[in-house]
Design a protein around this motif. Structure first.
Motif, PDB file in Angstrom:
ATOM      1  N   GLY A 102       0.795  -1.239   0.027  1.00 51.55           N
ATOM      2  CA  GLY A 102      -0.210  -0.032  -0.094  1.00 51.55           C
ATOM      3  C   GLY A 102       0.658   1.171  -0.039  1.00 51.55           C
ATOM      4  O   GLY A 102       0.192   2.460   0.399  1.00 51.55           O
ATOM      5  N   ASN A 103       2.185   1.193  -0.320  1.00 46.72           N
ATOM      6  CA  ASN A 103       2.957   2.395  -0.532  1.00 46.72           C
ATOM      7  C   ASN A 103       3.337   2.373  -2.069  1.00 46.72           C
ATOM      8  O   ASN A 103       3.950   1.413  -2.409  1.00 46.72           O
ATOM      9  CB  ASN A 103       4.166   2.238   0.186  1.00 46.72           C
ATOM     10  CG  ASN A 103       3.974   2.561   1.610  1.00 46.72           C
ATOM     11  OD1 ASN A 103       3.618   3.847   2.314  1.00 46.72           O
ATOM     12  ND2 ASN A 103       4.003   1.378   2.567  1.00 46.72           N
ATOM     13  N   PRO A 104       2.777   3.201  -2.732  1.00 44.77           N
ATOM     14  CA  PRO A 104       3.130   3.235  -4.062  1.00 44.77           C
ATOM     15  C   PRO A 104       4.334   3.633  -4.567  1.00 44.77           C
ATOM     16  O   PRO A 104       4.620   5.009  -4.963  1.00 44.77           O
ATOM     17  CB  PRO A 104       1.980   4.212  -4.842  1.00 44.77           C
ATOM     18  CG  PRO A 104       1.417   5.040  -3.725  1.00 44.77           C
ATOM     19  CD  PRO A 104       1.727   4.228  -2.577  1.00 44.77           C
ATOM     20  N   MET A 105       5.346   2.918  -4.128  1.00 39.97           N
ATOM     21  CA  MET A 105       6.871   3.184  -4.310  1.00 39.97           C
ATOM     22  C   MET A 105       7.339   3.324  -5.646  1.00 39.97           C
ATOM     23  O   MET A 105       8.441   3.926  -6.012  1.00 39.97           O
ATOM     24  CB  MET A 105       7.756   2.290  -3.690  1.00 39.97           C
ATOM     25  CG  MET A 105       7.558   2.351  -2.028  1.00 39.97           C
ATOM     26  SD  MET A 105       8.861   1.455  -1.241  1.00 39.97           S
ATOM     27  CE  MET A 105       8.443   2.161   0.415  1.00 39.97           C
ATOM     28  N   GLY A 106       6.589   2.675  -6.634  1.00 44.03           N
ATOM     29  CA  GLY A 106       7.328   2.397  -8.233  1.00 44.03           C
ATOM     30  C   GLY A 106       6.876   3.935  -9.062  1.00 44.03           C
ATOM     31  O   GLY A 106       6.277   4.844  -8.626  1.00 44.03           O
ATOM     32  N   PRO A 107       7.128   3.641 -10.372  1.00 42.57           N
ATOM     33  CA  PRO A 107       7.638   2.223 -10.800  1.00 42.57           C
ATOM     34  C   PRO A 107       9.051   2.179 -10.269  1.00 42.57           C
ATOM     35  O   PRO A 107       9.983   3.129 -10.494  1.00 42.57           O
ATOM     36  CB  PRO A 107       7.828   2.628 -12.287  1.00 42.57           C
ATOM     37  CG  PRO A 107       7.641   4.106 -12.252  1.00 42.57           C
ATOM     38  CD  PRO A 107       7.017   4.667 -11.368  1.00 42.57           C
ATOM     39  N   THR A 108       9.254   0.930  -9.593  1.00 43.86           N
ATOM     40  CA  THR A 108      10.762   0.602  -9.342  1.00 43.86           C
ATOM     41  C   THR A 108      10.619  -0.890  -9.057  1.00 43.86           C
ATOM     42  O   THR A 108       9.620  -1.501  -9.428  1.00 43.86           O
ATOM     43  CB  THR A 108      10.934   1.359  -7.740  1.00 43.86           C
ATOM     44  OG1 THR A 108      12.336   0.803  -7.529  1.00 43.86           O
ATOM     45  CG2 THR A 108      10.158   0.544  -7.046  1.00 43.86           C
ATOM     46  N   GLN A 109      12.054  -1.408  -9.078  1.00 41.45           N
ATOM     47  CA  GLN A 109      12.010  -2.657  -9.066  1.00 41.45           C
ATOM     48  C   GLN A 109      12.510  -3.358  -7.686  1.00 41.45           C
ATOM     49  O   GLN A 109      12.973  -2.518  -6.857  1.00 41.45           O
ATOM     50  CB  GLN A 109      13.150  -3.442 -10.038  1.00 41.45           C
ATOM     51  CG  GLN A 109      13.019  -2.755 -11.504  1.00 41.45           C
ATOM     52  CD  GLN A 109      13.545  -3.643 -12.669  1.00 41.45           C
ATOM     53  OE1 GLN A 109      14.251  -4.739 -12.419  1.00 41.45           O
ATOM     54  NE2 GLN A 109      13.035  -3.262 -13.990  1.00 41.45           N
ATOM     55  N   ILE A 110      11.952  -4.839  -7.492  1.00 45.02           N
ATOM     56  CA  ILE A 110      12.641  -5.285  -6.282  1.00 45.02           C
ATOM     57  C   ILE A 110      14.216  -5.558  -6.561  1.00 45.02           C
ATOM     58  O   ILE A 110      14.547  -6.067  -7.207  1.00 45.02           O
ATOM     59  CB  ILE A 110      12.008  -6.591  -6.101  1.00 45.02           C
ATOM     60  CG1 ILE A 110      10.388  -6.313  -5.939  1.00 45.02           C
ATOM     61  CG2 ILE A 110      12.512  -7.051  -4.601  1.00 45.02           C
ATOM     62  CD1 ILE A 110       9.667  -7.797  -5.671  1.00 45.02           C
ATOM     63  N   PRO A 111      15.182  -4.928  -5.566  1.00 46.16           N
ATOM     64  CA  PRO A 111      16.547  -5.355  -5.939  1.00 46.16           C
ATOM     65  C   PRO A 111      16.875  -6.823  -5.790  1.00 46.16           C
ATOM     66  O   PRO A 111      16.242  -7.603  -4.840  1.00 46.16           O
ATOM     67  CB  PRO A 111      17.308  -4.549  -4.608  1.00 46.16           C
ATOM     68  CG  PRO A 111      16.339  -3.429  -4.269  1.00 46.16           C
ATOM     69  CD  PRO A 111      14.836  -4.076  -4.547  1.00 46.16           C
ATOM     70  N   SER A 112      17.772  -7.319  -6.829  1.00 48.68           N
ATOM     71  CA  SER A 112      17.842  -8.620  -6.931  1.00 48.68           C
ATOM     72  C   SER A 112      18.399  -9.383  -5.626  1.00 48.68           C
ATOM     73  O   SER A 112      18.119 -10.632  -5.450  1.00 48.68           O
ATOM     74  CB  SER A 112      18.735  -8.910  -8.226  1.00 48.68           C
ATOM     75  OG  SER A 112      20.127  -8.420  -7.790  1.00 48.68           O
ATOM     76  N   ASP A 113      18.927  -8.750  -4.843  1.00 50.14           N
ATOM     77  CA  ASP A 113      19.786  -9.181  -3.818  1.00 50.14           C
ATOM     78  C   ASP A 113      19.145  -8.672  -2.461  1.00 50.14           C
ATOM     79  O   ASP A 113      19.657  -8.877  -1.176  1.00 50.14           O
ATOM     80  CB  ASP A 113      21.206  -9.087  -3.728  1.00 50.14           C
ATOM     81  CG  ASP A 113      21.592  -7.768  -3.669  1.00 50.14           C
ATOM     82  OD1 ASP A 113      20.652  -6.942  -3.830  1.00 50.14           O
ATOM     83  OD2 ASP A 113      22.693  -7.274  -3.792  1.00 50.14           O
ATOM     84  N   ALA A 114      17.766  -8.153  -2.494  1.00 52.51           N
ATOM     85  CA  ALA A 114      17.452  -7.523  -1.397  1.00 52.51           C
ATOM     86  C   ALA A 114      17.052  -8.132  -0.238  1.00 52.51           C
ATOM     87  O   ALA A 114      17.257  -7.885   0.884  1.00 52.51           O
ATOM     88  CB  ALA A 114      16.018  -6.571  -1.519  1.00 52.51           C
ATOM     89  N   CYS A 115      16.906  -9.470  -0.285  1.00 51.02           N
ATOM     90  CA  CYS A 115      16.468 -10.223   0.801  1.00 51.02           C
ATOM     91  C   CYS A 115      17.550 -11.500   1.018  1.00 51.02           C
ATOM     92  O   CYS A 115      17.127 -12.254   1.975  1.00 51.02           O
ATOM     93  CB  CYS A 115      15.239 -10.965   0.614  1.00 51.02           C
ATOM     94  SG  CYS A 115      13.710  -9.814   0.364  1.00 51.02           S
TER      95      CYS A 115
END
Ligand SMILES: *[C@@H]1O[C@H](CO)[C@@H](O)[C@H](O)[C@H]1NC(C)=O
Ligand SMILES: *[C@@H]1O[C@H](CO)[C@@H](O)[C@H](O)[C@H]1NC(C)=O
Ligand SMILES: *[C@@H]1O[C@H](CO)[C@@H](O)[C@H](O)[C@H]1NC(C)=O
Ligand SMILES: *[C@@H]1O[C@H](CO)[C@@H](O)[C@H](O)[C@H]1NC(C)=O
Ligand SMILES: *[C@@H]1O[C@H](CO)[C@@H](O)[C@H](O)[C@H]1NC(C)=O
Length: 445
Positions: free
Chosen positions: A312-325
């Motif tokens: 519910g936070n419209p942060m994009g357009p952005t991607q999930i960083p590939s190593d985020a987790c």
């Protein structure tokens, strides 16, 4: 602190904190180090209580009568010695001269087991006589003043030398949080959950350096979150208010935080990088705000994190960083729904060993579901619906059957199932609506 001397309302409060998120149980042990030296801190057994000659301090007794009358509990004024004829909801301690002092007062029916005196909701108020209890450590008012809305009295600030726990929960309090509460410098627990408090959060609260639990949730507080730094705070809940502006970066100096819930506010700006310092943090819920992207890449430094909710936070357009987790071995709940996320699902998410709940629905994720998702052995709930995903669903019959209706894959661009995946056995379920077999076979990505 011995269990016997732990006030029952404290245990209940901890219970309330714990039920908040059943998936991430944790208990906070409140130390009892702030006992005034003059008091004998021991179990109040019937024997020691009924020692000949031990009596309640007469000034405190009069104050208790006033407080009881003010809540509609006039019956208490017939009790000749309030500490000796105790009811569930008052606690006293003797000093070395065997004079009893009132250390705790509680009101409100939390459950059948804890019948503290209830308040007459039509006419109750907090009597100023409370300031005549010089040893009071705990005040607990639950659902007391609902039909007689009133501000939190500023005279409570005069209890600064002793008060450790102030709970005013679901009481219908109106108006602002009095700045005088900042005088309660020995407080460990401040709980103002679910009242109708408005105005901004007073910066004076910053003076309460020993605060362990701060719950201001469920009010209509406005303004920004002050630049707090609470060195031993473990629970911070300001959810369900109208708080605006950025999350202050000083929050990253609250190094003892276990739970941070700022959800359902109007917070803007980026998530401050300083939060990456919070190595003890188990739960972070920032959902339903207006926080800006991109998604931080430092989540993996939150090594204790079990629950991360940013939906519910419209942060994009952005991607999930590939190593985020990457390396978040304890992460059990990851909820990133409706955030305007684009691009592929990083395969690193499939390597989270503890993951139980994953929601990535309502974004613009594209590409295929990573093959690594086959390894999500603990996942019981997976939502990838309403994205732009294509290609074969990589997991098999066992996972499909384990999740059943908690697997949501509908409204994607081109997902399909392989013949032996178990989907075909499940034609009646809604999760697979719109998803057909991959025949003729497509090449695997
Ligand atoms: C409180 O007031 C309402 C009406 O305002 C009345 O119906 C109710 O009986 C009152 N409750 C008590 C406990 O006196
Ligand atoms: C309590 O706080 C108020 C405002 O913060 C201050 O003016 C007052 O002097 C304080 N009172 C005591 C008794 O500390
Ligand atoms: C808070 O609410 C009261 C009514 O309960 C209102 O009179 C007051 O103006 C409000 N204050 C703010 C700062 O919104
Ligand atoms: C909090 O600190 C930031 C920078 O550290 C500053 O810009 C801001 O004005 C401060 N806010 C308040 C309310 O003091
Ligand atoms: C996925 O979306 C991103 C960004 O919107 C785009 O650059 C990329 O080409 C898309 N990839 C596929 C496979 O459609």
């Amino acid at each position: 602190m011995s269990l016997i001397s732990a006030p029952p309302q404290m245990l209940l409060l901890l219970f309330l904190m714990c039920v908040w998120a059943p998936a991430t149980p944790f208990t906070v042990i409140m130390s009892d180090s702030g006992v005034p030296k003059a008091l004998v801190d021991g179990p109040q057994t019937g024997v020691s209580m009924n020692k000949d000659g031990a009596r309640t301090d007469p000034r405190e007794q009069e104050a208790v009568y006033d407080i009881m009358r003010a809540t509609g509990n006039d019956w208490a004024t017939d009790i000749p010695d309030v500490c000796r004829g105790r009811w569930h909801g008052i606690e006293c301690m003797p000093d070395k001269d065997d004079v009893f002092h009132v250390v705790s007062l509680s009101f409100g029916a939390l459950s059948d087991d804890t019948a503290f005196p209830t308040c007459d909701p039509n006419r109750s108020h907090i009597s100023p006589s409370i300031t005549r209890l010089p040893y009071i450590r705990t005040l607990f008012f639950y659902r007391c003043f609902s039909n007689n809305p009133q501000p939190i009295p500023s005279f409570l600030g005069q209890l600064g030398p002793t008060l450790q726990t102030l709970v005013l929960r679901e009481n219908g309090h109106v108006g602002p949080i009095p700045i005088e509460l900042g005088n309660l410098t020995r407080l460990k627990v401040l709980d103002l959950h679910k009242n109708n408090l408005n105005g901004s959060i007073p910066i004076s609260l910053n003076r309460i350096t020993g605060l362990r639990s701060l719950d201001l949730s469920g009010n209509t507080l406005t303004g920004s979150i002050p630049n707090f730094t609470f060195p031993v705070l473990s629970i911070l809940d300001m959810s369900q208010n109208l708080l605006a502006d950025s999350i202050p970066s000083t929050i990253g100096a609250c190094l003892a935080l276990l739970k941070m819930d700022l959800s359902h506010n109007r917070l803007t700006g980026a998530i401050p990088d300083s939060i990456s310092n919070l190595e003890n943090l188990m739960l972070m819920d920032l959902s339903y705000n207006r926080l800006k992207g991109p998604l931080p890449i430092w989540f993996r430094t939150l090594i204790s994190l079990q629950t991360l909710i940013l939906k519910g936070n419209p942060m994009g357009p952005t991607q999930i960083p590939s190593d985020a987790c990457e390396g978040m071995k304890g992460l059990m709940i990851l909820i990133l729904s409706n955030m305007n996320l684009h691009g592929p699902i990083p395969s690193s998410i499939g390597h989270l060993p503890s993951l139980r709940v994953l929601h990535l629905d309502g974004n613009h994720l594209n590409g295929s579901i990573p093959n690594s998702f086959r390894e999500l052995k603990s996942v019981g709930e997976l939502r990838l619906n309403d994205n732009g995903l294509v290609g074969p669903i990589p997991f098999g019959r066992e996972m499909v059957w384990r999740m059943r209706r908690k697997l949501r894959l509908y409204h994607n661009s081109g997902l399909c199932y392989n013949a032996n995946s178990g989907f075909g056995d499940n034609l009646d379920s809604s999760f697979s609506s719109g998803i057909g077999p991959c025949e003729p076979p497509r090449p695997r990505p």
